[in-house]
Scaffold this motif. Structure first.
Motif, PDB file in Angstrom:
ATOM      1  N   ALA A  69      -4.550 -20.329 -16.087  1.00 59.25           N
ATOM      2  CA  ALA A  69      -3.249 -20.298 -15.410  1.00 59.25           C
ATOM      3  C   ALA A  69      -2.424 -19.102 -15.883  1.00 59.25           C
ATOM      4  N   GLY A  70      -2.429 -18.830 -17.167  1.00 60.21           N
ATOM      5  CA  GLY A  70      -1.707 -17.669 -17.680  1.00 60.21           C
ATOM      6  C   GLY A  70      -2.253 -16.364 -17.128  1.00 60.21           C
ATOM      7  N   TYR A  71      -3.574 -16.284 -17.023  1.00 56.48           N
ATOM      8  CA  TYR A  71      -4.221 -15.098 -16.478  1.00 56.48           C
ATOM      9  C   TYR A  71      -3.896 -14.924 -14.995  1.00 56.48           C
ATOM     10  N   ARG A  72      -4.019 -15.989 -14.231  1.00 55.08           N
ATOM     11  CA  ARG A  72      -3.799 -15.915 -12.780  1.00 55.08           C
ATOM     12  C   ARG A  72      -2.338 -15.714 -12.413  1.00 55.08           C
ATOM     13  N   LEU A  73      -1.449 -16.465 -13.062  1.00 43.67           N
ATOM     14  CA  LEU A  73      -0.057 -16.470 -12.630  1.00 43.67           C
ATOM     15  C   LEU A  73       0.807 -15.430 -13.330  1.00 43.67           C
ATOM     16  N   VAL A  97      -7.410  -9.946  -3.193  1.00 44.72           N
ATOM     17  CA  VAL A  97      -7.115 -11.112  -2.360  1.00 44.72           C
ATOM     18  C   VAL A  97      -6.817 -12.330  -3.239  1.00 44.72           C
ATOM     19  N   ARG A  98      -7.632 -12.528  -4.289  1.00 48.28           N
ATOM     20  CA  ARG A  98      -7.379 -13.652  -5.212  1.00 48.28           C
ATOM     21  C   ARG A  98      -6.030 -13.508  -5.895  1.00 48.28           C
ATOM     22  N   ARG A  99      -5.734 -12.309  -6.354  1.00 51.74           N
ATOM     23  CA  ARG A  99      -4.461 -12.077  -7.045  1.00 51.74           C
ATOM     24  C   ARG A  99      -3.288 -12.378  -6.124  1.00 51.74           C
ATOM     25  N   PHE A 100      -3.335 -11.889  -4.913  1.00 52.34           N
ATOM     26  CA  PHE A 100      -2.255 -12.131  -3.956  1.00 52.34           C
ATOM     27  C   PHE A 100      -2.193 -13.605  -3.569  1.00 52.34           C
ATOM     28  N   GLY A 101      -3.334 -14.214  -3.315  1.00 51.59           N
ATOM     29  CA  GLY A 101      -3.381 -15.625  -2.908  1.00 51.59           C
ATOM     30  C   GLY A 101      -2.837 -16.559  -3.958  1.00 51.59           C
ATOM     31  N   TRP A 102      -3.212 -16.359  -5.224  1.00 54.72           N
ATOM     32  CA  TRP A 102      -2.697 -17.231  -6.287  1.00 54.72           C
ATOM     33  C   TRP A 102      -1.214 -17.025  -6.505  1.00 54.72           C
ATOM     34  N   GLY A 103      -0.715 -15.826  -6.259  1.00 57.01           N
ATOM     35  CA  GLY A 103       0.728 -15.616  -6.325  1.00 57.01           C
ATOM     36  C   GLY A 103       1.454 -16.415  -5.256  1.00 57.01           C
ATOM     37  N   LEU A 104       0.893 -16.442  -4.055  1.00 61.31           N
ATOM     38  CA  LEU A 104       1.508 -17.239  -2.986  1.00 61.31           C
ATOM     39  C   LEU A 104       1.416 -18.730  -3.279  1.00 61.31           C
ATOM     40  N   VAL A 105       0.296 -19.170  -3.839  1.00 56.31           N
ATOM     41  CA  VAL A 105       0.153 -20.584  -4.203  1.00 56.31           C
ATOM     42  C   VAL A 105       1.212 -20.971  -5.230  1.00 56.31           C
ATOM     43  N   SER A 106       1.427 -20.115  -6.218  1.00 54.94           N
ATOM     44  CA  SER A 106       2.445 -20.430  -7.236  1.00 54.94           C
ATOM     45  C   SER A 106       3.838 -20.446  -6.626  1.00 54.94           C
ATOM     46  N   ALA A 151      14.003 -17.027  -3.312  1.00 55.29           N
ATOM     47  CA  ALA A 151      14.243 -15.589  -3.456  1.00 55.29           C
ATOM     48  C   ALA A 151      14.101 -15.158  -4.915  1.00 55.29           C
ATOM     49  N   LEU A 152      14.622 -15.981  -5.835  1.00 61.36           N
ATOM     50  CA  LEU A 152      14.478 -15.661  -7.256  1.00 61.36           C
ATOM     51  C   LEU A 152      13.008 -15.669  -7.681  1.00 61.36           C
ATOM     52  N   TRP A 153      12.269 -16.693  -7.243  1.00 60.80           N
ATOM     53  CA  TRP A 153      10.852 -16.767  -7.596  1.00 60.80           C
ATOM     54  C   TRP A 153      10.080 -15.616  -6.952  1.00 60.80           C
ATOM     55  N   SER A 154      10.435 -15.252  -5.737  1.00 60.25           N
ATOM     56  CA  SER A 154       9.758 -14.134  -5.074  1.00 60.25           C
ATOM     57  C   SER A 154       9.990 -12.836  -5.844  1.00 60.25           C
ATOM     58  N   ALA A 155      11.215 -12.627  -6.315  1.00 64.92           N
ATOM     59  CA  ALA A 155      11.501 -11.427  -7.095  1.00 64.92           C
ATOM     60  C   ALA A 155      10.690 -11.432  -8.386  1.00 64.92           C
ATOM     61  N   TYR A 156      10.645 -12.585  -9.043  1.00 63.59           N
ATOM     62  CA  TYR A 156       9.847 -12.698 -10.260  1.00 63.59           C
ATOM     63  C   TYR A 156       8.376 -12.427  -9.962  1.00 63.59           C
TER      64      TYR A 156
END
Length: 192
Positions: A69-73, A97-106, A151-156
């Motif tokens: 989780a630390g690695y992905r997120l 794709v994995r990096r972007f996808g896991w960011g959207l999942v989080s 919006a805050l989470w998106s910026a982060y």
């Protein structure tokens, strides 16, 4: 290369990339030596055994949930034992794709977790969460709060995705694989 050897090499895809690179030729050579005379195809039991052994190897070398989780997120470095897994992940075909996808999942997970807090927070403060005072037109306060948190989470998330770990090269460097870098600190004497 005959059909028998091609089947063996396809079955090796069940193994992690680094395992195939270091031991793949040895596995194929051993299987070819043990090949029954006149056999045109690999026995199904042997293919099943290779697939099962490959899946077990992948599961055994996978980092624990907290490290993963630390690695992905957050782009954190994995413990030394899992550096080959990180190398395979970063060098993999679908890394971006994995990096972007896991960011959207989080992002979706945080938004879902914050939705009840938006309504509950307004109720706790003694306000009507569905009122029209101090809102953006027809949007209730609860939705307003969720949008602000989103919006805050998106910026982060953007900072983490594009500043902390911008590309596969930085992930490889963080795990000691880029040219001219030293392995991660504290790895002397460890074997993975």
């Amino acid at each position: 290369m005959d059909a028998y050897e091609q089947q063996l090499r396809r079955a090796l895809r069940w193994y992690p990339r680094h395992y195939r690179e270091s031991r793949g030729e040895e596995i194929v050579a051993t299987a070819l030596e043990l090949r029954a005379p006149g056999a045109d195809a690999v026995d199904r039991a042997e293919l099943r055994g290779l697939a099962l052994a490959g899946v077990r190897t992948r599961l055994r070398e996978r980092p624990p949930l907290w490290a993963w989780a630390g690695y992905r997120l957050f782009g954190s470095r994995l413990p030394y034992r899992y550096r080959m897994w990180a190398r395979d992940d970063a060098a993999g075909r679908w890394f971006e794709v994995r990096r972007f996808g896991w960011g959207l999942v989080s992002l979706v997970a945080v938004m879902t977790a914050c939705a009840p807090l938006a309504v509950g927070g307004a109720l706790y403060a003694g306000m009507d969460p569905w009122g029209t005072e101090h809102t953006m037109g027809l949007v209730p306060r609860a939705v307003e709060t969720v949008l602000v948190l989103g919006a805050l989470w998106s910026a982060y998330w953007i900072v983490v995705q594009f500043v902390v770990r911008p590309d596969r090269g930085s992930v490889l460097a963080r795990h000691g694989f880029a040219p001219g870098t030293e392995p991660p600190a504290g790895t002397a004497g460890h074997h993975g």
